[in-house]
Design a protein around this motif. Structure first.
Motif, short mmCIF file in Angstrom:
data_model
loop_
_atom_site.label_atom_id
_atom_site.label_comp_id
_atom_site.label_asym_id
_atom_site.label_seq_id
_atom_site.Cartn_x
_atom_site.Cartn_y
_atom_site.Cartn_z
N ALA A 90 0.79 -1.25 0.02
CA ALA A 90 0.04 -0.11 0.00
C ALA A 90 0.97 1.04 -0.15
O ALA A 90 1.79 1.42 0.90
CB ALA A 90 -0.99 -0.01 1.12
N THR A 91 0.47 2.03 -0.89
CA THR A 91 1.22 3.37 -1.25
C THR A 91 0.56 4.55 -1.03
O THR A 91 -0.63 4.66 -1.58
CB THR A 91 1.97 3.24 -2.52
N VAL A 92 1.01 5.70 -0.33
CA VAL A 92 0.49 6.84 -0.37
C VAL A 92 0.62 7.95 -1.17
O VAL A 92 1.91 8.04 -1.62
CB VAL A 92 0.31 7.43 1.09
N ARG A 93 -0.17 8.32 -1.97
CA ARG A 93 0.18 9.28 -3.18
C ARG A 93 -1.07 10.24 -3.15
O ARG A 93 -2.11 10.05 -3.33
CB ARG A 93 -0.01 8.95 -4.57
N GLY A 144 -2.63 12.21 -1.23
CA GLY A 144 -3.92 12.15 -0.34
C GLY A 144 -4.49 10.79 -0.41
O GLY A 144 -5.79 10.90 0.11
N LYS A 145 -4.09 10.02 -1.14
CA LYS A 145 -4.98 8.84 -1.22
C LYS A 145 -3.70 7.48 -0.89
O LYS A 145 -2.67 7.62 -1.13
CB LYS A 145 -5.52 8.38 -2.54
N ILE A 146 -4.49 6.44 -0.35
CA ILE A 146 -3.87 5.40 -0.12
C ILE A 146 -4.23 4.26 -1.20
O ILE A 146 -5.36 3.79 -1.49
CB ILE A 146 -3.75 4.60 1.29
N PHE A 147 -3.05 3.52 -1.99
CA PHE A 147 -3.41 2.53 -3.31
C PHE A 147 -2.80 1.06 -2.68
O PHE A 147 -1.76 1.06 -2.13
CB PHE A 147 -2.87 3.05 -4.47
N GLY A 148 -3.94 0.38 -3.07
CA GLY A 148 -3.64 -1.14 -2.64
C GLY A 148 -4.97 -1.90 -2.61
O GLY A 148 -5.66 -1.33 -2.63
N ARG A 149 -4.71 -3.29 -2.91
CA ARG A 149 -5.59 -4.09 -2.93
C ARG A 149 -6.24 -4.22 -1.60
O ARG A 149 -5.53 -4.58 -0.57
CB ARG A 149 -5.36 -5.55 -3.51
N GLY A 150 -7.59 -3.92 -1.60
CA GLY A 150 -8.22 -4.15 -0.31
C GLY A 150 -8.22 -2.80 0.65
O GLY A 150 -8.86 -2.83 1.69
N VAL A 151 -7.36 -1.69 0.26
CA VAL A 151 -7.51 -0.58 0.98
C VAL A 151 -8.85 0.00 1.29
O VAL A 151 -9.00 0.50 2.44
CB VAL A 151 -6.75 0.57 0.32
N ASN A 183 -9.28 7.44 -0.28
CA ASN A 183 -8.96 8.89 0.14
C ASN A 183 -8.77 9.04 1.61
O ASN A 183 -9.48 8.54 2.28
CB ASN A 183 -10.16 9.80 -0.44
N LEU A 184 -7.51 9.63 1.85
CA LEU A 184 -7.23 9.75 3.34
C LEU A 184 -8.45 10.39 4.24
O LEU A 184 -8.79 10.29 5.34
CB LEU A 184 -5.90 10.22 3.54
N ARG A 185 -8.72 11.31 3.55
CA ARG A 185 -9.74 12.31 4.16
C ARG A 185 -11.09 11.39 4.52
O ARG A 185 -11.73 11.67 5.44
CB ARG A 185 -10.23 13.54 2.93
N GLN A 186 -11.37 10.73 3.54
CA GLN A 186 -12.75 9.61 3.71
C GLN A 186 -12.18 8.70 4.89
O GLN A 186 -13.13 8.52 5.68
CB GLN A 186 -13.02 9.01 2.47
#
Lengths: 458, 458
Positions: free
Chosen positions: A105-108, A110-117, A434-437
């Protein structure tokens, strides 16, 4: 809101993200038997995490993948909330379309990307973070909780109903909360009150015993790809309406008030087409897009394969061709009847010269939940507190099997508070949250427990 | 027949088999670029073998895979025979259906199994063994030979015409012999006088930019598998007749004498269906099976893929779907026109909401050769000597691009003496060559050189 709890959540945002990365790193694919050990390892990790934050927790066996279970008892008088989520994930292929590795999982931006995030590890963690905040700040929870995190949601929860039946007493609760849905948009917080159901089929058409030379035998042997294509092509008419007799039995026309509600929600067809990367939207042209997505059934081919798929050409009539089909069902449709209708339709259309084999599986009814229940009202207040805006009631085109199981077996009222967004790419490459969510979701859940404790006080 | 030559062949049968095994061990797959080095290595091996038996031999470069070339000059007055074959092979997958490894040729029950044993490595070796027998026994050949063994036949010989153009003078000959066809049956030796042509297409249908969740977007996005299936389904009518306008332009009705010839050949439909493992034969029901296989064009889907093909289910609308198509052409059809007609047909049927991409390639006309030529008559006498029975004249449904190239560029009369059998599983798992056919074929070729030297004497 309890400002100490909110402060605790803010102070620990980075740690919650780090924890989510640890969960995503385990490829807990329930669809692929070769990942069975990863699935179990992920369940164990969540059990440990629940223990760390102060719940009584254990891994409960089922006929399939285990359930990560946790509980905390405030008092016998307090209302009891069942929190449901799942720790299994969809397959990640095609891998080459991911911009960062699906299991790192990678933050870019303001979002974190990865299977299941977001589907559903991030939303499970949202609850555990909110519970942790209450326990660390207050030393207690405002109500009793029972946390049920399963490992087979992405394959239709085949063991879940038996698990509920078997643990009916232990799971007794007043209400269930499920966080596995999306909001209407970042600006429009929402609560989901209807879900589609699902059934699956696998279709196999066998032709010659093995691939044969298309020069030697082309003209006297039925091509199984062609036969399969003809059957798939027959499933819908030119307007996208499903041509299987009886398929729409029990499907209700949209009520006028529902149509008005849908028309009140902004939906930009061309922006949606652009976001999906298609020239234009499709489907039943005489119905609203939101109606087609939430209140109309579908029948889709999810995969197809047969013959030579490598570089260059191979001049064969292939031995077989296969397809995976699935239907999304709406309220009023009977899964068993739909299975049978589609099977009969395909069998009736199998041409001479090939052998057809159709298997159906999974069996989830659609669910509509009422928004008059005090728990739904409590959820609405919590979303308003967490997101700064009162939510609207929406439907979702997706399926959460356990929602229908809670309904049927535990007879639990249910609240669906999801914080995903429509562009999260769930079940697809570059799934994100989205990290805000995520952080607003944690605050919402913390508030929801307080609201619910008051709303359901005996 | 020259009994010393026949004796030499008999004495060396095992050595010829061992040589064939060495050739099969090199996976010279021309369709797969990752095997380019294997292809070249196989060409080199054949050059070395030709040198060993006494030909002047070298590897000739082309724009693609090299040609293994060999020659032997008897005298300027003697007629010249061009011997054509190919050392490249079809892919061997699906590997799991082979009873012995495809690249370890294995003898069982009087047959040798392996990829290329009959198509065409074994038949190339048949000529080299016959040439060797003459050279070892007599110290000379009865005529001049030019041996052209190419490495791109299985991908439509893309570099071959340019090679012929470029080496027109060096390749000047009186007749070409091609051994890359099958006999009618083990009991009915035959000579082939018609071949079908071929063209290929690759079709790709793009839908959403990436796979999308079928719950979230099912109902508003066109499924590319479904779109592709509809296009493929439209290609033929219920009787198996190709529905593309103009497809049959130039195709001649079967002459009465040809129909009688076909009716005189025994063809057991139910035995053929059983051999193929299908419930019954298919295709245009108002035409004879042999007519459908030899004198009618086809349009087949050779492969299809799209969406999720792994275990379990994945509930997506896939990003794309692809198919490989190919047509077998008959005399009178213009390959360029067929390419265009099918492309236009598909483009006209691409539904809204998806993007279609069609590429066509390969371009081989069908060929019919006369059986009045003295070389064909010489071949008939040689087959009778080698197999003990006069051959019948037949067609074949397959395609040998170079046959049409020899016709067009070198204007060479051609003789097709193949020793394969219809059940040899060429282009399929468990490809085999009956040893009896192989050894009788070597004797036939040895006799053919003698017959031809006399028949074409100036």
């Amino acid at each position: 809101m309890n400002s100490d709890v909110v402060g605790y959540i803010e102070d620990n945002e980075q740690r919650f993200l780090d924890e989510l990365k640890r969960w995503v790193a385990i490829p807990s694919l329930s669809a692929d038997p070769s990942h069975a050990q990863d699935v179990r390892r992920c369940g164990e990790l969540i059990v440990e995490h629940m223990r760390d934050i102060g719940l009584r927790s254990e891994l409960l066996e089922t006929l399939g993948n285990p359930i990560a279970y946790g509980e905390w008892t405030a008092s016998d008088d307090a209302p009891t909330l069942l929190i449901y989520g799942h720790y299994d994930v969809q397959p990640a292929d095609p891998f080459e379309l991911w911009d960062s590795p699906p299991f790192e999982a990678t933050v870019r931006d303001g979002k974190i990307f990865g299977r299941g995030v977001v589907d559903d590890k991030g939303q499970v963690l949202m609850h555990l973070a909110a519970l942790e905040a209450h326990l660390r700040v207050d030393g207690r929870l405002p109500l009793n909780v029972k946390v049920v995190i399963e490992g087979e949601e992405e394959i239709g929860s085949p063991s879940f109903e038996a698990f509920l039946e078997h643990n009916r007493r232990q799971l007794r609760s007043d209400v269930a909360v499920i966080s596995d849905t999306a909001m209407f948009s970042e600006d429009v917080p929402s609560l989901t009150t209807s879900l589609r159901g699902i059934v699956h089929w696998e279709v196999r058409v066998d032709g010659p015993r093995s691939d044969v030379h298309s020069g030697a035998f082309g003209g006297i042997v039925r091509n199984p790809i062609e036969a399969l294509a003809q059957m798939i092509a027959a499933l819908k008419d030119a307007n996208g309406r499903i041509a299987v007799p009886g398929f729409y039995d029990g499907v209700m026309a949209l009520a006028d008030e529902d149509r008005e509600r849908l028309q009140g929600l902004s939906f930009d067809e061309s922006a949606q087409a652009q976001a999906l990367g298609v020239p234009q939207l499709s489907g039943e042209s005489d119905r609203l897009p939101l109606e087609r997505m939430w209140y109309r059934p579908t029948l889709e081919c999810n995969g197809i394969w047969g013959g030579y798929q490598g570089p260059g050409s191979k001049t064969i009539v292939p031995a077989y061709a296969c397809a995976k089909l699935s239907a999304r069902l709406v309220a009023g449709q009977e899964p068993a009847a739909i299975k049978r209708s589609v099977e009969e339709f395909l069998v009736a259309r199998a041409p001479l010269g090939v052998t057809l084999n159709v298997k159906s599986f999974s069996d989830v009814r659609a669910v509509r939940t009422s928004h008059d229940h005090p728990a739904v009202q409590a959820a609405a207040r919590a979303v308003e507190a967490g997101f700064g805006k009162a939510p609207v009631f929406i439907g979702t085109g997706g399926t959460i099997g356990p929602v229908s199981s809670f309904d049927r077996i535990l007879r639990l009222p249910q609240v669906l508070i999801g914080v995903g967004l429509p562009d999260d790419s769930i079940h697809a490459p570059n799934e994100k949250l989205n990290l805000r969510q995520f952080f607003a979701g944690i605050r919402t859940m913390a508030q929801f427990y307080d609201e619910l404790a008051v709303a359901l006080r005996r």
